[in-house]
Structure formats: C-alpha cells, structure tokens
Design an enzyme around this catalytic site. Structure first.
Site, PDB file in Angstrom:
ATOM      1  N   HIS A  63      -4.603 -12.179 -30.258  1.00  0.00           N
ATOM      2  CA  HIS A  63      -3.494 -11.343 -29.761  1.00  0.00           C
ATOM      3  C   HIS A  63      -3.263 -11.531 -28.265  1.00  0.00           C
ATOM      4  CE1 HIS A  63      -6.414  -7.975 -28.753  1.00  0.00           C
ATOM      5  NE2 HIS A  63      -5.508  -7.723 -27.839  1.00  0.00           N
ATOM      6  N   ASP A 122      -9.870 -12.321 -34.636  1.00  0.00           N
ATOM      7  CA  ASP A 122      -8.955 -12.233 -33.490  1.00  0.00           C
ATOM      8  C   ASP A 122      -9.401 -13.151 -32.348  1.00  0.00           C
ATOM      9  OD1 ASP A 122      -7.054 -11.469 -31.666  1.00  0.00           O
ATOM     10  OD2 ASP A 122      -7.320  -9.319 -31.979  1.00  0.00           O
ATOM     11  N   SER A 178      -9.774  -7.006 -23.915  1.00  0.00           N
ATOM     12  CA  SER A 178      -9.579  -7.883 -25.057  1.00  0.00           C
ATOM     13  C   SER A 178      -9.871  -9.310 -24.651  1.00  0.00           C
ATOM     14  CB  SER A 178      -8.149  -7.774 -25.576  1.00  0.00           C
ATOM     15  OG  SER A 178      -8.081  -6.710 -26.464  1.00  0.00           O
TER      16      SER A 178
HETATM   17  N1  ARG Z   1      -5.632  -2.481 -30.620  1.00  0.00           N
HETATM   18  C1  ARG Z   1      -5.891  -3.710 -29.932  1.00  0.00           C
HETATM   19  C2  ARG Z   1      -5.560  -3.558 -28.422  1.00  0.00           C
HETATM   20  O1  ARG Z   1      -5.183  -2.571 -27.987  1.00  0.00           O
HETATM   21  C3  ARG Z   1      -5.282  -4.907 -30.599  1.00  0.00           C
HETATM   22  C4  ARG Z   1      -3.783  -4.950 -30.656  1.00  0.00           C
HETATM   23  C5  ARG Z   1      -3.193  -6.165 -31.334  1.00  0.00           C
HETATM   24  N2  ARG Z   1      -3.178  -6.064 -32.788  1.00  0.00           N
HETATM   25  C6  ARG Z   1      -2.223  -5.440 -33.538  1.00  0.00           C
HETATM   26  N3  ARG Z   1      -2.346  -5.406 -34.848  1.00  0.00           N
HETATM   27  N4  ARG Z   1      -1.164  -4.863 -33.016  1.00  0.00           N
HETATM   28  O2  ARG Z   1      -4.674  -4.083 -27.799  1.00  0.00           O
HETATM   29  N1  ASP Z   2      -7.154  -4.107 -27.828  1.00  0.00           N
HETATM   30  C1  ASP Z   2      -7.350  -3.796 -26.413  1.00  0.00           C
HETATM   31  C2  ASP Z   2      -6.864  -4.954 -25.530  1.00  0.00           C
HETATM   32  O1  ASP Z   2      -5.924  -5.640 -25.889  1.00  0.00           O
HETATM   33  C3  ASP Z   2      -8.759  -3.428 -26.117  1.00  0.00           C
HETATM   34  C4  ASP Z   2      -8.974  -1.946 -26.236  1.00  0.00           C
HETATM   35  O2  ASP Z   2      -8.054  -1.180 -25.924  1.00  0.00           O
HETATM   36  O3  ASP Z   2     -10.079  -1.566 -26.608  1.00  0.00           O
HETATM   37  O4  ASP Z   2      -7.272  -5.125 -24.420  1.00  0.00           O
END
Ligand code: ARG
Ligand code: ASP
Length: 694
Positions: free
Chosen positions: A83, A205, A630
């Site tokens: 991502h 990921d 991330s």
């Molecule tokens: N929650 C994670 C972070 O804040 C991954 C986000 C990307 N993945 C998704 N399915 N939207 O950014």
């Molecule tokens: N998914 C998050 C990021 O993209 C990481 C988090 O918020 O724990 O940095």
C-alpha cells in the site's frame, strides 16, 4: 501520608501501564538501551544509531515522506508495503501492463522500472540545535548549512515537545528509485477494506524497490548510467521467525501522535469530531457500496476512493471505542486536577490550564466547522472537476496546454474522469449537504441556504439543478462547452462556499490535522510540557511522533480479544486458504497460491506451527506505531528482519492519544511469507540470492 501513598501507587501502576509505550529518538537511544536489553535486545546503542560507523539507521529509509522502508541487500534492494508502493505501481501500470492486478517481477536489473517522483531518504545524522536557535541562528540557516555538506543532502529542523527542544535532521535523498517487484493485489491487498485494521490478518502487504545512485554511489537524478546503491548497512533477514514473547523492535517514521493533549481535546475527538466524521462517511460509503454492487464498472472506478474514505473511517471507530474503554478523558482530567494543585503556587504555571481550557472553548466550534466543511462540500467531485476544467481550459488558451506543459496534471485530470460516475456523485452531493445542515451549529449556514432557496428551496432540488446544468458532469460535455460556459458553472460557487477563506461558510479557521494544532491552542503546550516534566519527573517522556525517525520496542504478543477469546499472534497460509473465495473480490487469491498450498511443497521458508508444516503469514507485536510506520522493519533481538509492519488492530487505534499495552498491537507481514511469495509466486529467486539470510 495519603498523598504519598497515592503517588506511590501511581508510580507503580502508571509506570507499568507505560511498559512498552514509546517512540524514541534514535540519537538518544542510549537512554533506553538498558531497558531494551533487559527485554532481550542483544545489540548496543551504537549498533542502533551511530554517526561514526555503519549502524541500523543506515538501512532504514523514509519512502516518499509518507511511509518507511528497509534496505535488505548490498545492492540497495528495498522492501516496503504494497500500500506504500501502490501509487508508484499504479503510475507504472497501463491496461496492457496491469501490475496492480497481476503483479510485477523484474527478472534482471535492466527490467527494473524507474518510479518517477518516488524518493527515499536515509538519515545521515540528527543533533539537538535548541541552543543554536536560542543564540540567534534561524532554522533555515541551520538546515541550509547542513545541506551544503553533501550531494543530495536535505535537512530540516524539527520541534520536539511542542518546541521546547529542536533537532536538526540531515538526510541523504535518492531520487532514482525503481520498482523491482510487487505481488498481485489479491495477495498484497488480500482482505481489502474488510480485513483492514483487523486481526486475524492474511495480507501480503509488501512491494520491492531498488535505490540507484551515480557510479560514485551518490544521490543522482534518474539516469541509465546509474547503478544500484551500495548502502553503508543492510538488514540481514531471519528465516527463523519469532516466538510469542520474543523481543521486537520497529525502526521507522511515525507520522503523528498527541500523547499530551488535555482532556478537553480528547473529549472533542471522542464526542464531536470522530462521531460526525464516522456518521457522514458511513452514509457516503453506503451509497458507494450500493452503486458498486449494482454496477461492476462502478466497483472498479470507486475501489480506490472507497479505500481512502474507509481507512480513516474504520480507524476512528476503533479510536472512539478505545478511548471510551480506557476512560482516557477521565484519567486525563484527574491528572490535570493533580497538576493544577501542584501548579497553584507556581506563578509561571498557575493559570496555564485555565488559559488552555479557554483556548479550547474558543477554537472548538470554528474548528469543528472546518472539519465539517472538509467532510461535506469539499468531497463533492463535480465542484472539483468544474474547477479543473476551467484551469485546464485557461492553460490551453494561454498556450501551455496541460497535455504538453504539465503531463502529470493532465494524467491526474484524465484519471478523475476515468473514475467518475456523475449519477453516484449527485447522490453523494445530496447526502453531504443534508449532513452539513444536520451538523452545522444552528442548521444550514445562511450563505448556503440562500443558494438552495434560489433553486427552489430544497437541498435535493438545488443539487439536481447543479448536476442538470453543469457542463462538467462528463469529459465530453466539458470539452464541448466554451470557456464562458465553464466559467459560469454554478457549481463553482459551491466550491467557493466550501473554501476555508472569507467567502466560505467557515468561521475563518483553517483546517489542521488536530484541534490542538490550532495556533491559539498549540502555543500553550510549550509551557505545559515544560511544566509537566517538572510535575511528573518519573514519567518516561518521549516526543510525539512527527514523521522523524523513531525506535519502538516490545515483543511478539497476542491479546485478549474478548472474554474467553485469546487472539494468537500468528496467522498461516492454511488460514489464508480457508478464507480463499473466488466469489468474493477481496478474498480471491491467485491460482498459483492455491497450487502452492495444494502441493504442500513450500520450500525453505515454511515452519512447523502447532505441529503442522505451513507458511507463517502475519504476526502481532506490542510496539507503539502509527500512520507512517507502514513499511517499517520489524527486527528481532539481533537486529535481523523478521517482518514488515503495515497496520494496527482496530481496537488499538486510540494509541495515537493513549497507548494501552494490554490491547495495542501492530500488525506485520512475516518475512517468511514475503520470501515465499517472491520465490514461489514471483519466480524472482535472484532477489533472495542477494539478501543475507540467517
Ligand atoms: N490501515 C492501514 C494504514 O493505515 C493500511 C491501509 C491500506 N489498506 C487498505 N485496505 N485500505 O494505513
Ligand atoms: N497502516 C498505517 C500506515 O500506513 C500504519 C498504522 O496506522 O498503524 O502507516
């Protein structure tokens, strides 16, 4: 006596509840190394951070300023999240070469694809410059002097503890970064928005890049003459994994936390801001999901938008629940009461809390409106398209058409229309304007109501009139319209009303990331933090995350999900296969992964887990992380790479405000799954050959 007892109790309880909390500055890691080593870390402070010799920090990079990555070979091979690589992979994709869907693997250096616009930064050094600033040097002068020290150097002076201290960060920036590999989205985004922020998790990921440098190993703009960067240090990869309880550490660039905010700010987040944003986004997501359900073309067009809206939406829900569960506002109010008692006889601080409370009281309403504007009118795409059409037309008339002068802008513009559905956007516009009337203090703001009245008096009639008349509802009609018609588009008026400027419906307040960042409030935090450190000397203070390099440490650890329900810290390929479902988009894995599982021939990266031979996929640990972490390396006690961080569990997202070691968990993709996918799905064993595997 009572007071002493209380203090003692708090020292015991509070200290233990801060156990694995913390995002520490690597340059000051000496202050934590004793604690780290007592928890299992085998290396020294110099191994973590050194300016004189190669250290771990030399293998950690900021990816584009919004994510983290790690160098895993002596030829600049870089791992980060899928991502995080997503925008670059998307830009390199076309209909014929759809790397997002099918993945991409460069089978030799020459096949690696320049990811234009993507840069990485490696920290050269950090140092405190509080005294230099006090002596009259400016931050700009300090940074400029540091940038003259080396090719590609970028420097910034960053405030810590709300400006009580300042640190200079000097980076080496590399602008020639190339895409080396990416799994298909069905692996890299497995589980999609459904599993996002959740555990158990089975998302692969990760993506692979390479840093290129000039032949003399310096940062350089893209050139075919460039060669793979030879880093001072790269991480060895551990194929052994880590048992529950084992030491872990995360080295990365966390974006933003607010650990020290007052109870007033917590209550604002919990009771006003988050609920409003969650409600409005729930309504929008429902409309989008319904349209996606009805039309597969809309499903694809709105997939990325859905993800962008849903990611914070889901996080905020976890945050509200977490703050409630912890009783953060009450605990803070209690703490503030004790602080006020301590401050009462100190003229410097006696009125501090009152001043802060007054500042919150004054700023909360206008800031809420700024957030409301951002969640409503500013999301209406037709208004954005109308603005873009006019700008683009004027550029063409001035002899500098975007298609020639600004190809990036033109590409973005075309993408806006490719992914646009006017009928859905019309429904969304009605939805957010109803939301505006619902949440705006006193009902629909006058200026907006005037517009609505002119169109017949109802929100729906007003929106219908806009969409019926605007030439911007499609690219064809926009192109057919003359400049006067584009300029006369009534939706431009709406765009203006939803600006933060004086013509808008706001109260002159700019949008900021958090209420506490509003200058009239923020200014008080500098003396407040200074006072706190005197008031609470036993507390392990660390500066809020601000996208500077940090170390967090803890251990691999599951958690009590519910009464009688423990969540183990490891998932496996067997669990992934159990979720596999060709009928559900988010759970439809590539056939090659099914075949791999069916063969049971996993190769070098399998493990014996609960007596079964399988491939570990994701794991949990209790390191404090946030957005920006991330892609961060998750390291074992020897500083070897065991995973790539990519998320937190849903119920730990309040950790940006209060970290709870009992519940807060970061989620990493296990390096053994990464190696398996590279090797067995990507057929890119050459990448594994250049890594140092232990
Ligand atoms: N929650 C994670 C972070 O804040 C991954 C986000 C990307 N993945 C998704 N399915 N939207 O950014
Ligand atoms: N998914 C998050 C990021 O993209 C990481 C988090 O918020 O724990 O940095």
């Amino acid at each position: 006596m009572k007071r002493t007892l209380l203090t003692l109790l708090c020292t015991l309880l509070c200290a233990s509840s801060f156990a694995d909390e913390g995002m520490w500055l690597p340059g000051l890691i000496r202050e934590r190394i004793g604690d780290m080593r007592s928890k299992g870390f085998r290396l020294t402070a110099e191994d973590v951070y050194s300016v004189n010799r190669a250290s771990m920090k030399d293998a950690v990079v900021s990816v584009g300023g919004f994510c983290t990555g790690e160098i895993v070979s002596d030829r600049g091979l870089l791992l980060t999240n899928h991502h995080c690589g997503y925008p670059a992979i998307q830009r390199l994709s076309s209909v014929d070469h759809d790397y997002l869907t099918h993945g991409f693997w460069a089978l030799s250096d020459t096949e690696e694809l320049p990811a234009e616009g993507l840069f990485v930064r490696i920290l050269v050094r950090m140092e405190e410059v509080t005294d230099r600033l006090a002596a009259g040097e400016t931050a700009a002068e300090i940074a400029a002097a540091a940038e003259r020290e080396g090719t590609g150097y970028r420097a910034a002076v960053e405030p810590m503890y709300y400006g009580n201290q300042h640190f200079l960060f000097v980076y080496e920036q590399f602008d020639d970064v190339r895409l080396v590999g990416a799994p298909p989205s069905s692996i890299g985004k497995f589980g999609g928005d459904t599993d996002n922020w959740m555990w158990p998790r089975h998302t692969g990921d990760f993506s692979v890049f390479r840093i290129y440098a000039s032949p003399d190993n310096r940062p350089a703009a893209y050139s075919p003459e460039n060669v793979p960067y030879r880093p001072r240090r790269h991480f060895a990869v551990s194929a052994r994994g880590a048992e529950e309880g084992a030491f872990t550490m995360i080295y990365g660039f966390p974006g933003n936390t607010q650990q020290y905010i007052l109870s007033d700010a917590v209550e604002y987040v919990q009771h006003r801001s988050d609920p409003m944003k969650i409600d409005l986004r729930t309504q929008r997501l429902d409309l989008i999901a319904a349209a996606q359900e009805a039309d597969p073309a809309v499903r694809i067009k709105y997939a990325a938008k859905h993800a962008l809206i849903a990611n914070p939406w889901k996080k905020w829900q976890g945050e509200v629940i977490g703050l409630e569960r912890l009783g953060t506002a009450d605990r803070k109010r209690d703490y503030e009461r004790r602080f006020a008692a301590w401050a009462a006889d100190k003229p410097e601080y006696a009125h501090l809390l009152d001043s802060m409370r007054a500042a919150y009281a004054a700023a909360a309403e206008p800031f809420f409106i700024a957030e409301l504007i951002n969640e409503t009118g500013r999301t209406i795409e037709l208004a954005l398209l109308a603005e873009q059409n006019l700008l683009r037309r004027r550029a063409a008339a001035a002899g500098t058409p975007w298609s020639e002068a600004k190809p990036e802008l033109e590409k973005q513009y075309l993408k806006l229309y490719d992914d646009y559905d006017a009928a859905l956007d019309r429904r969304l516009a009605k939805c957010v304007l109803h939301g505006l009337a619902h949440y705006y203090p006193g009902g629909m703001p006058r200026k907006m109501q005037d517009e609505i009245d002119r169109a017949g008096g109802t929100i729906d009639a007003y929106v219908d009139a806009l969409y019926d008349r605007s030439p911007s509802v499609s690219r064809e009609t926009a192109e057919a319209a003359d400049t006067a018609a584009l300029a006369a588009d009534p939706v431009l008026r709406l765009r203006k009303l939803f600006s933060f400027g004086p013509e808008g419906i706001g109260r002159g307040m700019m949008l900021r990331r958090n209420l506490s960042d509003v200058p009239s409030i923020e200014r008080w935090y500098r003396p407040y933090l200074r006072a706190l450190r005197a008031f609470d000397p036993g507390r392990a203070f660390f500066p809020d995350a601000n996208s500077t390099l940090r170390v967090a440490y803890g251990s691999v650890r599951g958690y009590d999900y519910a009464d009688g329900e423990y969540h183990k810290p490891l998932t496996t390929l067997d669990g992934l296969i159990a979720k596999d479902n060709p009928a559900i988009y988010d759970y439809d894995i590539p056939q090659s992964l099914r075949d791999l599982h069916a063969s049971g021939d996993y190769g070098r990266w399998s493990a014996l887990i609960d007596g079964r031979r399988t491939v570990p996929v994701c794991f949990l640990a209790d390191n404090q992380t946030t957005g920006g972490n991330s892609g961060s390396p998750v390291l074992n006690a020897r500083g070897e790479l065991i995973g790539i961080n990519f998320d937190r569990t849903w119920r730990s997202t309040m950790s940006d405000i209060e970290f709870d070691p009992e519940l807060c968990r970061n989620i990493a993709v296990d390096i053994r799954y990464v190696l398996t996918v590279i090797d067995r799905i990507g057929g890119a064993g050459r990448l594994i050959d250049e890594m140092t595997i232990r």
